[in-house]
Design an enzyme around this catalytic site. Structure first.
Site, PDB file in Angstrom:
ATOM      1  N   GLN A  38       6.883  22.482  34.116  1.00  0.00           N
ATOM      2  CA  GLN A  38       5.645  23.228  34.301  1.00  0.00           C
ATOM      3  C   GLN A  38       5.776  24.663  33.786  1.00  0.00           C
ATOM      4  O   GLN A  38       6.888  25.135  33.570  1.00  0.00           O
ATOM      5  CB  GLN A  38       5.299  23.266  35.795  1.00  0.00           C
ATOM      6  CG  GLN A  38       6.453  23.736  36.680  1.00  0.00           C
ATOM      7  CD  GLN A  38       6.503  23.072  38.050  1.00  0.00           C
ATOM      8  OE1 GLN A  38       5.519  22.502  38.493  1.00  0.00           O
ATOM      9  NE2 GLN A  38       7.642  23.135  38.728  1.00  0.00           N
ATOM     10  N   HIS A  69       3.631  28.881  55.661  1.00  0.00           N
ATOM     11  CA  HIS A  69       4.974  28.451  56.077  1.00  0.00           C
ATOM     12  C   HIS A  69       5.111  28.333  57.593  1.00  0.00           C
ATOM     13  O   HIS A  69       5.871  27.483  58.068  1.00  0.00           O
ATOM     14  CB  HIS A  69       6.034  29.377  55.450  1.00  0.00           C
ATOM     15  CG  HIS A  69       6.076  29.220  53.966  1.00  0.00           C
ATOM     16  ND1 HIS A  69       5.885  30.249  53.071  1.00  0.00           N
ATOM     17  CD2 HIS A  69       6.227  28.092  53.196  1.00  0.00           C
ATOM     18  CE1 HIS A  69       5.938  29.776  51.830  1.00  0.00           C
ATOM     19  NE2 HIS A  69       6.149  28.481  51.874  1.00  0.00           N
ATOM     20  N   ASP A 145      13.677  14.478  41.489  1.00  0.00           N
ATOM     21  CA  ASP A 145      12.319  14.075  41.866  1.00  0.00           C
ATOM     22  C   ASP A 145      12.365  13.534  43.308  1.00  0.00           C
ATOM     23  O   ASP A 145      13.144  12.623  43.604  1.00  0.00           O
ATOM     24  CB  ASP A 145      11.837  12.987  40.897  1.00  0.00           C
ATOM     25  CG  ASP A 145      10.365  12.654  41.101  1.00  0.00           C
ATOM     26  OD1 ASP A 145       9.842  12.846  42.219  1.00  0.00           O
ATOM     27  OD2 ASP A 145       9.730  12.194  40.134  1.00  0.00           O
ATOM     28  N   ASP A 164       6.307  19.752  50.783  1.00  0.00           N
ATOM     29  CA  ASP A 164       5.735  21.053  50.397  1.00  0.00           C
ATOM     30  C   ASP A 164       5.541  21.006  48.879  1.00  0.00           C
ATOM     31  O   ASP A 164       6.304  21.590  48.122  1.00  0.00           O
ATOM     32  CB  ASP A 164       6.715  22.154  50.811  1.00  0.00           C
ATOM     33  CG  ASP A 164       6.172  23.540  50.516  1.00  0.00           C
ATOM     34  OD1 ASP A 164       5.038  23.654  50.026  1.00  0.00           O
ATOM     35  OD2 ASP A 164       6.909  24.512  50.773  1.00  0.00           O
TER      36      ASP A 164
HETATM   37  N1  SAM Z   1       2.663  26.266  48.652  1.00  0.00           N
HETATM   38  C1  SAM Z   1       2.438  25.539  47.486  1.00  0.00           C
HETATM   39  C2  SAM Z   1       1.072  24.968  47.287  1.00  0.00           C
HETATM   40  O1  SAM Z   1       0.644  24.122  48.075  1.00  0.00           O
HETATM   41  O2  SAM Z   1       0.416  25.372  46.336  1.00  0.00           O
HETATM   42  C3  SAM Z   1       3.526  24.599  47.164  1.00  0.00           C
HETATM   43  C4  SAM Z   1       4.731  25.408  46.855  1.00  0.00           C
HETATM   44  S1  SAM Z   1       6.121  24.716  46.220  1.00  0.00           S
HETATM   45  C5  SAM Z   1       6.423  25.918  45.013  1.00  0.00           C
HETATM   46  C6  SAM Z   1       5.720  23.247  45.363  1.00  0.00           C
HETATM   47  C7  SAM Z   1       6.948  22.719  44.658  1.00  0.00           C
HETATM   48  O3  SAM Z   1       6.885  21.311  44.575  1.00  0.00           O
HETATM   49  C8  SAM Z   1       7.129  23.233  43.229  1.00  0.00           C
HETATM   50  O4  SAM Z   1       8.216  24.101  43.166  1.00  0.00           O
HETATM   51  C9  SAM Z   1       7.337  21.959  42.398  1.00  0.00           C
HETATM   52  O5  SAM Z   1       8.331  22.102  41.414  1.00  0.00           O
HETATM   53  C10 SAM Z   1       7.725  20.982  43.485  1.00  0.00           C
HETATM   54  N2  SAM Z   1       7.491  19.569  43.125  1.00  0.00           N
HETATM   55  C11 SAM Z   1       6.418  19.024  42.491  1.00  0.00           C
HETATM   56  N3  SAM Z   1       6.579  17.708  42.316  1.00  0.00           N
HETATM   57  C12 SAM Z   1       7.781  17.391  42.876  1.00  0.00           C
HETATM   58  C13 SAM Z   1       8.502  16.175  43.030  1.00  0.00           C
HETATM   59  N4  SAM Z   1       8.020  15.020  42.554  1.00  0.00           N
HETATM   60  N5  SAM Z   1       9.699  16.210  43.655  1.00  0.00           N
HETATM   61  C14 SAM Z   1      10.208  17.389  44.149  1.00  0.00           C
HETATM   62  N6  SAM Z   1       9.561  18.572  44.019  1.00  0.00           N
HETATM   63  C15 SAM Z   1       8.363  18.573  43.407  1.00  0.00           C
END
Ligand code: SAM
Length: 290
Positions: A38, A69, A145, A164
């Site tokens: 991304q 949080h 993932d 999250d």
């Molecule tokens: N507070 C935020 C929101 O709801 O907009 C979410 C914050 S957090 C930064 C979301 C994280 O999920 C990102 O860092 C992203 O890289 C991660 N993410 C997305 N898809 C994922 C997956 N399949 N497995 C693990 N992490 C994932």
């Protein structure tokens, strides 16, 4: 808040609906890079502090992350203060694990984040949320993932799973699938709780995703509720998390005294608000029951 925005300065804008959006002044662009997953951009706003976006959508601002949080962690801890073994999926900014690490009774936290760059940039520009990453021996970070991780995880081992994640597009999409929820159900023990990102109900496209997620969770977990909180930087200013469990009801099973005995100071969450958060506006109840 009493500062008027400087006319003509650089702006960040995000559209939430036709003709409706959020605009923030940018006093500094701290970093912008394309990771394997991304586009990650960190900015500074004179009032809300550092904020960052993934593919052009705000993930958090320093000014209001406390609400997100607090609400993603403390309600589950108040329903089951015995939680010891936790899995966090996503959450690369570190705010969720920061709140979990405040509980001395939690023994093990695994955070599975797909994109290590979100974590590294957060450590550099958002130490207020990323402070426990690499600094608490109970926390293990895995860069993978979350969908693959949960598929291969052991059965009935976890007390709490917190998803999250980003919205249900791109790498976050699979984290809203029925298969994923089935695997979470399998990985949780009998008092296990799943908390997940549940979008918002006000705009129809967000409401559509909220209902889709809720319908799938209801088909997998016997207890599947939704709770809301005020989130100024997200579309409509109000956001929801899902609370799903095998046995524990989020309101009638609350252990208020035990939670209060932890003695945690929280800026958003408290026991009275916990109960109220599960009381939904009529249009949200209708959306979820249709
Ligand atoms: N507070 C935020 C929101 O709801 O907009 C979410 C914050 S957090 C930064 C979301 C994280 O999920 C990102 O860092 C992203 O890289 C991660 N993410 C997305 N898809 C994922 C997956 N399949 N497995 C693990 N992490 C994932």
């Amino acid at each position: 808040m009493d500062q008027k925005p400087a006319f003509g300065c650089l702006k960040y804008s995000e559209q939430h609906a036709p003709g409706v959006g959020l605009t923030l002044d940018i006093s500094e662009i701290l970093a912008s890079e394309q990771s394997a997953y991304q586009r990650i951009t960190f900015y500074r706003n004179p009032y809300l502090g550092v904020f960052f976006t993934l593919d052009g959508y705000i993930q958090l601002t320093e000014g209001d992350e406390f609400a997100y949080h607090d609400m993603i962690v403390h309600p589950a801890m108040a329903v089951n203060p015995q939680i010891k073994n936790v899995l966090v999926i996503g959450g690369g900014d570190g705010g969720t694990v920061r709140e979990l690490c405040r509980y001395p009774t939690i023994e093990k936290i695994i955070m599975v984040e797909i994109d290590e760059r979100v974590v590294r940039l957060s450590q550099k520009f958002l130490p207020s949320t990323a402070c426990v990453i690499d600094n608490d021996s109970r926390l293990t970070n895995i860069y993978e993932d979350g969908l693959t991780y949960i598929k291969n995880s052991a059965s009935a081992q976890l007390d709490l799973i917190i998803v999250d994640s980003t919205d249900p597009i791109g790498s976050g999409e699979g984290l809203f699938s029925r298969e994923f929820y089935h695997n979470c159900h399998r990985a949780l023990n009998k008092n296990g709780i799943l908390i997940n990102q549940h979008e918002s109900a006000f705009y129809p496209w967000d409401g559509y995703e909220m209902k889709r997620a809720n319908d799938k969770i209801k088909s997998v977990f016997p207890i599947a509720k939704v709770y809301g909180f005020n989130m100024p930087s997200y579309a409509s200013g109000y956001w929801y998390f899902g609370f799903a469990a095998k046995n524990l009801d989020p309101v009638s099973d609350i252990k208020a005294e035990q939670w209060q005995n932890f003695g945690l100071e929280t800026k958003y969450y408290n026991i009275e608000l916990h109960k109220a958060a599960f009381a939904l506006p009529s249009y949200v109840k209708k959306l979820l029951s249709e």
